[in-house]
Design a protein around this motif. Sequence first.
Motif, PDB file in Angstrom:
ATOM      1  N   ILE A  67     -47.901  -5.663 -25.730  1.00  0.00           N
ATOM      2  CA  ILE A  67     -48.413  -4.517 -25.097  1.00  0.00           C
ATOM      3  C   ILE A  67     -50.277  -3.953 -24.988  1.00  0.00           C
ATOM      4  N   THR A  68     -50.249  -4.626 -25.872  1.00  0.00           N
ATOM      5  CA  THR A  68     -52.449  -4.513 -26.533  1.00  0.00           C
ATOM      6  C   THR A  68     -52.918  -6.469 -25.647  1.00  0.00           C
ATOM      7  N   VAL A  69     -51.706  -7.463 -25.883  1.00  0.00           N
ATOM      8  CA  VAL A  69     -53.283  -8.807 -25.155  1.00  0.00           C
ATOM      9  C   VAL A  69     -52.809  -7.836 -23.451  1.00  0.00           C
ATOM     10  N   TYR A  70     -51.679  -7.150 -22.554  1.00  0.00           N
ATOM     11  CA  TYR A  70     -51.419  -6.367 -21.443  1.00  0.00           C
ATOM     12  C   TYR A  70     -53.399  -5.506 -21.344  1.00  0.00           C
ATOM     13  N   GLU A  71     -53.129  -5.238 -22.860  1.00  0.00           N
ATOM     14  CA  GLU A  71     -53.774  -4.131 -22.096  1.00  0.00           C
ATOM     15  C   GLU A  71     -55.743  -4.737 -22.224  1.00  0.00           C
TER      16      GLU A  71
ATOM     17  N   ARG B  90     -45.709   2.639 -19.028  1.00  0.00           N
ATOM     18  CA  ARG B  90     -46.775   2.791 -17.990  1.00  0.00           C
ATOM     19  C   ARG B  90     -48.234   2.098 -17.888  1.00  0.00           C
ATOM     20  N   GLN B  91     -47.265   0.868 -18.068  1.00  0.00           N
ATOM     21  CA  GLN B  91     -48.824  -0.409 -17.658  1.00  0.00           C
ATOM     22  C   GLN B  91     -49.490  -0.636 -16.584  1.00  0.00           C
ATOM     23  N   GLN B  92     -48.982  -0.224 -15.179  1.00  0.00           N
ATOM     24  CA  GLN B  92     -50.224   0.180 -14.563  1.00  0.00           C
ATOM     25  C   GLN B  92     -51.433   0.622 -14.586  1.00  0.00           C
ATOM     26  N   LYS B  93     -51.713   2.093 -15.645  1.00  0.00           N
ATOM     27  CA  LYS B  93     -52.598   2.821 -16.014  1.00  0.00           C
ATOM     28  C   LYS B  93     -52.840   2.099 -17.073  1.00  0.00           C
ATOM     29  N   PRO B  94     -54.570   2.048 -17.027  1.00  0.00           N
ATOM     30  CA  PRO B  94     -54.839   1.723 -18.505  1.00  0.00           C
ATOM     31  C   PRO B  94     -54.921   3.037 -19.708  1.00  0.00           C
ATOM     32  N   LEU B  95     -55.008   2.138 -20.726  1.00  0.00           N
ATOM     33  CA  LEU B  95     -54.480   2.808 -22.034  1.00  0.00           C
ATOM     34  C   LEU B  95     -55.841   3.662 -22.225  1.00  0.00           C
ATOM     35  N   THR B  96     -56.123   5.425 -22.418  1.00  0.00           N
ATOM     36  CA  THR B  96     -57.119   5.334 -22.799  1.00  0.00           C
ATOM     37  C   THR B  96     -57.577   5.461 -24.200  1.00  0.00           C
TER      38      THR B  96
ATOM     39  N   GLY C 115     -59.477  -6.117 -34.812  1.00  0.00           N
ATOM     40  CA  GLY C 115     -59.956  -6.574 -33.375  1.00  0.00           C
ATOM     41  C   GLY C 115     -59.451  -6.104 -32.874  1.00  0.00           C
ATOM     42  N   PHE C 116     -58.460  -6.176 -32.182  1.00  0.00           N
ATOM     43  CA  PHE C 116     -58.140  -5.676 -31.300  1.00  0.00           C
ATOM     44  C   PHE C 116     -58.358  -4.575 -30.847  1.00  0.00           C
ATOM     45  N   TRP C 117     -58.798  -3.780 -32.059  1.00  0.00           N
ATOM     46  CA  TRP C 117     -59.404  -2.111 -31.505  1.00  0.00           C
ATOM     47  C   TRP C 117     -60.939  -1.778 -31.500  1.00  0.00           C
ATOM     48  N   ILE C 118     -61.199  -2.601 -32.095  1.00  0.00           N
ATOM     49  CA  ILE C 118     -63.025  -2.729 -31.668  1.00  0.00           C
ATOM     50  C   ILE C 118     -63.351  -3.436 -30.344  1.00  0.00           C
ATOM     51  N   ASN C 119     -62.329  -4.815 -29.756  1.00  0.00           N
ATOM     52  CA  ASN C 119     -62.195  -5.180 -28.453  1.00  0.00           C
ATOM     53  C   ASN C 119     -62.103  -4.195 -27.787  1.00  0.00           C
ATOM     54  N   LYS C 120     -60.939  -3.357 -27.486  1.00  0.00           N
ATOM     55  CA  LYS C 120     -60.952  -2.703 -26.508  1.00  0.00           C
ATOM     56  C   LYS C 120     -62.533  -1.574 -25.991  1.00  0.00           C
ATOM     57  N   VAL C 121     -62.975  -1.589 -27.344  1.00  0.00           N
ATOM     58  CA  VAL C 121     -63.931  -0.418 -27.494  1.00  0.00           C
ATOM     59  C   VAL C 121     -65.095  -1.038 -26.197  1.00  0.00           C
ATOM     60  N   LEU C 122     -65.326  -2.406 -26.827  1.00  0.00           N
ATOM     61  CA  LEU C 122     -66.527  -3.029 -26.094  1.00  0.00           C
ATOM     62  C   LEU C 122     -65.828  -3.758 -24.877  1.00  0.00           C
ATOM     63  N   GLN C 123     -65.198  -4.033 -24.811  1.00  0.00           N
ATOM     64  CA  GLN C 123     -64.018  -4.080 -23.434  1.00  0.00           C
ATOM     65  C   GLN C 123     -64.883  -3.109 -22.561  1.00  0.00           C
ATOM     66  N   ASP C 124     -63.930  -1.772 -22.623  1.00  0.00           N
ATOM     67  CA  ASP C 124     -64.631  -0.549 -22.452  1.00  0.00           C
ATOM     68  C   ASP C 124     -66.125  -0.340 -21.100  1.00  0.00           C
TER      69      ASP C 124
ATOM     70  N   LEU D  43     -51.637   2.913 -30.598  1.00  0.00           N
ATOM     71  CA  LEU D  43     -50.829   2.165 -29.853  1.00  0.00           C
ATOM     72  C   LEU D  43     -51.530   1.067 -31.512  1.00  0.00           C
ATOM     73  N   VAL D  44     -52.528   1.164 -31.667  1.00  0.00           N
ATOM     74  CA  VAL D  44     -53.414  -0.115 -32.777  1.00  0.00           C
ATOM     75  C   VAL D  44     -52.255   0.428 -34.363  1.00  0.00           C
ATOM     76  N   LEU D  45     -52.558   1.790 -34.354  1.00  0.00           N
ATOM     77  CA  LEU D  45     -51.368   2.000 -35.768  1.00  0.00           C
ATOM     78  C   LEU D  45     -50.036   2.317 -35.439  1.00  0.00           C
ATOM     79  N   SER D  46     -49.573   2.053 -34.649  1.00  0.00           N
ATOM     80  CA  SER D  46     -48.115   2.037 -34.407  1.00  0.00           C
ATOM     81  C   SER D  46     -47.832   0.369 -34.873  1.00  0.00           C
ATOM     82  N   MET D  47     -48.987  -0.360 -34.492  1.00  0.00           N
ATOM     83  CA  MET D  47     -49.013  -1.912 -34.767  1.00  0.00           C
ATOM     84  C   MET D  47     -49.043  -2.329 -35.936  1.00  0.00           C
TER      85      MET D  47
END
Length: 160
Positions: free
Chosen positions: A146-150, A100-106, A14-23, A113-117
Amino acid sequence: MKSHLKIWLLIIWGFWINKVLQDVVGGTRPTSQTASSVSDAKLMFEFLLGGMVIDQDDVFLLDEEMASMRKGREFLDRINEGIPKSLSSMELEVSRMRARQQKPLTLDQFEKLVLSMVYSAHQAQVQGSKEERQAWGGVLLQLANITVYELRGSFLLSYS
């Protein structure tokens, strides 16, 4: 695969798909890459729910047909080659991500990050000693933070 790990996988997906949709919502124009990312997210979800065997060195898909697909092999390569497997290397990766939290993750970095989780959630369940499980649980919590921050721009938990 244990049912509580499947729940973690659902949350992480859900985090991952949310990131795609957020972009897309954030002004990034939908492209074939965006459509491909959504399709890849759905495929990753199928891989995860199809079952995996995780040992100390590698991750294997239980569904042989999925594992033999080109996308399945790419997925396994991303996990087996791109995700730290030891606690110390995962902690180092967390430190790099937090620095590196100042820059959004690609999207690729977010996928890592998701796979590491996913890997950390598994390790937090299967490690032998209570101390090891707690250490992996701490890493998982930091990765989730970190995911929530992103996704939100603020941390769920403060470390100060």
